[in-house]
Design a protein around this motif. Structure first.
Motif, PDB file in Angstrom:
ATOM      1  N   MET A  51       0.817  -1.212   0.000  1.00 44.90           N
ATOM      2  CA  MET A  51       0.000   0.000   0.000  1.00 44.90           C
ATOM      3  C   MET A  51       0.852   1.264   0.000  1.00 44.90           C
ATOM      4  O   MET A  51       0.326   2.361   0.161  1.00 44.90           O
ATOM      5  CB  MET A  51      -0.931   0.007   1.216  1.00 44.90           C
ATOM      6  CG  MET A  51      -1.930  -1.133   1.214  1.00 44.90           C
ATOM      7  SD  MET A  51      -3.099  -1.036   2.559  1.00 44.90           S
ATOM      8  CE  MET A  51      -2.028  -1.141   3.967  1.00 44.90           C
ATOM      9  N   ALA A 131      -1.457   7.969   0.591  1.00 48.52           N
ATOM     10  CA  ALA A 131      -2.625   8.404  -0.172  1.00 48.52           C
ATOM     11  C   ALA A 131      -2.654   7.729  -1.535  1.00 48.52           C
ATOM     12  O   ALA A 131      -3.690   7.180  -1.953  1.00 48.52           O
ATOM     13  CB  ALA A 131      -2.617   9.927  -0.320  1.00 48.52           C
ATOM     14  N   GLU A 132      -1.512   7.749  -2.228  1.00 51.67           N
ATOM     15  CA  GLU A 132      -1.450   7.129  -3.553  1.00 51.67           C
ATOM     16  C   GLU A 132      -1.495   5.608  -3.454  1.00 51.67           C
ATOM     17  O   GLU A 132      -2.151   4.938  -4.252  1.00 51.67           O
ATOM     18  CB  GLU A 132      -0.169   7.575  -4.258  1.00 51.67           C
ATOM     19  CG  GLU A 132      -0.057   7.144  -5.706  1.00 51.67           C
ATOM     20  CD  GLU A 132      -1.122   7.753  -6.598  1.00 51.67           C
ATOM     21  OE1 GLU A 132      -1.455   7.136  -7.635  1.00 51.67           O
ATOM     22  OE2 GLU A 132      -1.634   8.843  -6.249  1.00 51.67           O
ATOM     23  N   LEU A 134      -2.860   3.666  -1.065  1.00 52.32           N
ATOM     24  CA  LEU A 134      -4.198   3.173  -0.711  1.00 52.32           C
ATOM     25  C   LEU A 134      -5.158   3.312  -1.889  1.00 52.32           C
ATOM     26  O   LEU A 134      -6.028   2.450  -2.091  1.00 52.32           O
ATOM     27  CB  LEU A 134      -4.727   3.948   0.497  1.00 52.32           C
ATOM     28  CG  LEU A 134      -4.141   3.552   1.850  1.00 52.32           C
ATOM     29  CD1 LEU A 134      -4.512   4.573   2.919  1.00 52.32           C
ATOM     30  CD2 LEU A 134      -4.626   2.169   2.261  1.00 52.32           C
ATOM     31  N   ARG A 135      -5.014   4.382  -2.665  1.00 55.26           N
ATOM     32  CA  ARG A 135      -5.866   4.552  -3.837  1.00 55.26           C
ATOM     33  C   ARG A 135      -5.657   3.401  -4.828  1.00 55.26           C
ATOM     34  O   ARG A 135      -6.612   2.836  -5.360  1.00 55.26           O
ATOM     35  CB  ARG A 135      -5.557   5.889  -4.506  1.00 55.26           C
ATOM     36  CG  ARG A 135      -6.538   6.274  -5.611  1.00 55.26           C
ATOM     37  CD  ARG A 135      -6.183   7.604  -6.245  1.00 55.26           C
ATOM     38  NE  ARG A 135      -6.232   8.680  -5.263  1.00 55.26           N
ATOM     39  CZ  ARG A 135      -5.167   9.369  -4.860  1.00 55.26           C
ATOM     40  NH1 ARG A 135      -3.972   9.088  -5.349  1.00 55.26           N
ATOM     41  NH2 ARG A 135      -5.290  10.333  -3.988  1.00 55.26           N
ATOM     42  N   GLN A 160      -7.865  -2.692   7.394  1.00 56.35           N
ATOM     43  CA  GLN A 160      -9.139  -2.071   7.776  1.00 56.35           C
ATOM     44  C   GLN A 160      -9.666  -2.643   9.094  1.00 56.35           C
ATOM     45  O   GLN A 160     -10.244  -1.911   9.909  1.00 56.35           O
ATOM     46  CB  GLN A 160     -10.168  -2.257   6.660  1.00 56.35           C
ATOM     47  CG  GLN A 160      -9.807  -1.471   5.415  1.00 56.35           C
ATOM     48  CD  GLN A 160     -10.920  -1.457   4.375  1.00 56.35           C
ATOM     49  OE1 GLN A 160     -11.149  -0.472   3.704  1.00 56.35           O
ATOM     50  NE2 GLN A 160     -11.621  -2.567   4.224  1.00 56.35           N
ATOM     51  N   ASN A 168      -9.888   4.953   1.580  1.00 57.54           N
ATOM     52  CA  ASN A 168      -8.746   5.854   1.644  1.00 57.54           C
ATOM     53  C   ASN A 168      -9.090   7.075   2.491  1.00 57.54           C
ATOM     54  O   ASN A 168      -8.565   7.251   3.590  1.00 57.54           O
ATOM     55  CB  ASN A 168      -8.338   6.264   0.231  1.00 57.54           C
ATOM     56  CG  ASN A 168      -7.078   7.102   0.191  1.00 57.54           C
ATOM     57  OD1 ASN A 168      -6.457   7.363   1.216  1.00 57.54           O
ATOM     58  ND2 ASN A 168      -6.697   7.530  -0.987  1.00 57.54           N
ATOM     59  N   ASN A 169      -9.997   7.894   1.994  1.00 61.64           N
ATOM     60  CA  ASN A 169     -10.473   9.049   2.775  1.00 61.64           C
ATOM     61  C   ASN A 169     -11.643   8.673   3.676  1.00 61.64           C
ATOM     62  O   ASN A 169     -11.720   9.111   4.816  1.00 61.64           O
ATOM     63  CB  ASN A 169     -10.887  10.180   1.833  1.00 61.64           C
ATOM     64  CG  ASN A 169      -9.726  10.692   1.008  1.00 61.64           C
ATOM     65  OD1 ASN A 169      -8.673  11.010   1.553  1.00 61.64           O
ATOM     66  ND2 ASN A 169      -9.899  10.756  -0.300  1.00 61.64           N
ATOM     67  N   ASP A 173     -15.070   5.807  -0.843  1.00 60.99           N
ATOM     68  CA  ASP A 173     -14.064   5.493  -1.870  1.00 60.99           C
ATOM     69  C   ASP A 173     -14.364   4.164  -2.545  1.00 60.99           C
ATOM     70  O   ASP A 173     -14.001   3.968  -3.717  1.00 60.99           O
ATOM     71  CB  ASP A 173     -12.671   5.445  -1.248  1.00 60.99           C
ATOM     72  CG  ASP A 173     -12.204   6.815  -0.766  1.00 60.99           C
ATOM     73  OD1 ASP A 173     -12.564   7.818  -1.407  1.00 60.99           O
ATOM     74  OD2 ASP A 173     -11.483   6.877   0.249  1.00 60.99           O
ATOM     75  N   GLY A 249     -11.195   7.156   7.466  1.00 60.89           N
ATOM     76  CA  GLY A 249     -10.385   6.653   6.368  1.00 60.89           C
ATOM     77  C   GLY A 249      -9.098   6.018   6.851  1.00 60.89           C
ATOM     78  O   GLY A 249      -8.535   6.404   7.880  1.00 60.89           O
ATOM     79  N   CYS A 250      -8.582   5.043   6.084  1.00 64.05           N
ATOM     80  CA  CYS A 250      -7.364   4.338   6.487  1.00 64.05           C
ATOM     81  C   CYS A 250      -6.129   5.225   6.375  1.00 64.05           C
ATOM     82  O   CYS A 250      -5.163   5.020   7.110  1.00 64.05           O
ATOM     83  CB  CYS A 250      -7.188   3.090   5.620  1.00 64.05           C
ATOM     84  SG  CYS A 250      -8.362   1.771   6.025  1.00 64.05           S
ATOM     85  N   ARG A 251      -6.146   6.183   5.473  1.00 65.78           N
ATOM     86  CA  ARG A 251      -4.995   7.076   5.375  1.00 65.78           C
ATOM     87  C   ARG A 251      -4.820   7.854   6.675  1.00 65.78           C
ATOM     88  O   ARG A 251      -3.712   7.956   7.194  1.00 65.78           O
ATOM     89  CB  ARG A 251      -5.176   8.045   4.205  1.00 65.78           C
ATOM     90  CG  ARG A 251      -4.046   9.047   4.086  1.00 65.78           C
ATOM     91  CD  ARG A 251      -4.172   9.894   2.836  1.00 65.78           C
ATOM     92  NE  ARG A 251      -5.445  10.593   2.783  1.00 65.78           N
ATOM     93  CZ  ARG A 251      -5.808  11.388   1.779  1.00 65.78           C
ATOM     94  NH1 ARG A 251      -5.000  11.553   0.744  1.00 65.78           N
ATOM     95  NH2 ARG A 251      -6.974  12.003   1.796  1.00 65.78           N
TER      96      ARG A 251
END
Length: 355
Positions: A51, A131-132, A134-135, A160, A168-169, A173, A249-251
């Motif tokens: 991730m 961020a990138e 997880l996306r 999670q 993500n957020n 998402d 969110g996970c981030r």
């Protein structure tokens, strides 16, 4: 005049040497702790490397491992010097090394300061990396048969569940990607076919989330599907239903977790800088006190120790003067070659009649 001079007799020198010995071995323990935290941080990052958008996030733990090893070696050497400092037969062999050792310790403190700053400043880079990553992780969640992405679903589900987060957020998402593989979709079903055909990119999108987003503290069975459709569930309102799935969110959760680790390590390194400074100051007092004995043949004679042989202003002036002389020397050495070259060229143009 020496800077911060202190008078010493034999009992004071013995107590200083013993205290420094303990302090150095405390610094060794701190170095082992930094080394262990570096390995722990590296393992934690490695767990979720799928991730992470790149491998730059491992620079900080690698630096921590190196700093921890250097701290152990330097402080073990300092402890050995303090142990041998009151033995007239052993201490003389360490004296030629002490000046270089103290200079190296100063450089090590600068490295420690840079490492502490990196621990605080690299959190923003980690934020962007997560961020990138997880996306992409959400986008590749369904690719359990694709080499290199086989364990993405497992990693993201465990993340999670462990960090009590979703997406993500936030959980929405999952609404923007197809997270169910086509092999598990019944394309003969009219409802599935209509949903796929209604999408421009021919994706099966729905207002649903994976099971790992479910909150076990919810009083009702977890609702994963049709989360924005109040009529699809009895006594349900998605605008106020907060216990059903994780809304964080996970981030945010991962940055808070890794940021806490990095802040703790940064604070420990700042404490290490203070400890190393005490070690250097104590060793300087001890060595100067041993070198300035009024009667070198009598170990019980009095002596004087200091941090600097001259005052701060004089020491700074001497340092500037030595730097200027070094620069001038380099300029002279750099200017010699063109002068010789010009002389050779001049000689070439002298008529042979004058030779």
């Amino acid at each position: 005049m020496a800077f911060m001079p202190v008078k010493f007799d034999l009992p004071k020198r013995v107590k200083l040497a013993q205290a420094l010995w303990l302090l150095y071995w405390l610094s060794v323990m701190v170095g082992i702790l930094i080394f262990s935290l570096g390995i722990f941080f590296k393992v934690e990052l490695r767990k979720r490397s799928e991730m992470m958008d790149n491998n730059e996030s491992h620079f900080v733990p690698n630096l921590l491992i190196l700093v921890g090893l250097m701290a152990c070696g330097l402080n073990a050497f300092g402890g050995k010097v303090c142990h041998d400092s009151l033995d007239p037969a052993k201490f003389p062999k360490w004296k030629p090394m002490l000046k270089n050792y103290l200079m190296f310790c100063c450089g090590f403190n600068v490295l420690l300061l840079a490492t502490a700053l990196l621990c605080f400043l690299m959190q923003f880079a980690l934020y962007l990396t997560l961020a990138e990553g997880l996306r992409n992780g959400i986008r590749f969640y369904k690719d359990t048969d694709t080499p290199g992405r086989c364990f993405m679903k497992r990693t993201l589900d465990l993340t999670q569940i462990e960090f009590r987060c979703c997406g993500n957020n936030n959980y929405r998402d999952w609404f923007e990607v197809q997270w169910i593989s086509n092999r598990y979709l019944d394309m003969s079903n009219d409802e599935v076919k209509d949903r796929v055909m209604s999408n421009v990119e021919q994706k099966f999108l729905m207002d649903s989330v994976p099971f790992s987003c479910c909150n076990p503290g919810s009083p009702r069975p977890c609702l994963q599907h049709h989360l924005t459709n109040n009529s699809a569930h009895y006594d349900y309102d998605h605008r106020i239903e907060e216990l059903n799935i994780w809304t964080r969110g996970c981030r945010e959760s991962l940055v808070a977790y890794y940021g806490g680790i990095m802040n703790s390590i940064g604070a420990l390194i700042i404490f290490t800088i203070f400890l190393e400074s005490l070690d250097m100051a104590g060793l300087k007092y001890l060595t100067t006190a041993l070198e300035s004995l009024t009667d070198p043949e009598n170990p019980e004679s009095e002596s004087e120790g200091w941090l600097l042989e001259k005052g701060v202003k004089e020491t700074f002036s001497d340092l500037l003067a030595s730097m200027k002389s070094l620069v001038k020397t380099n300029q002279v050495e750099g200017g010699e070659e063109p002068a010789i070259h010009r002389a050779i060229q001049t000689q070439k143009h002298i008529p042979h009649t004058f030779i």
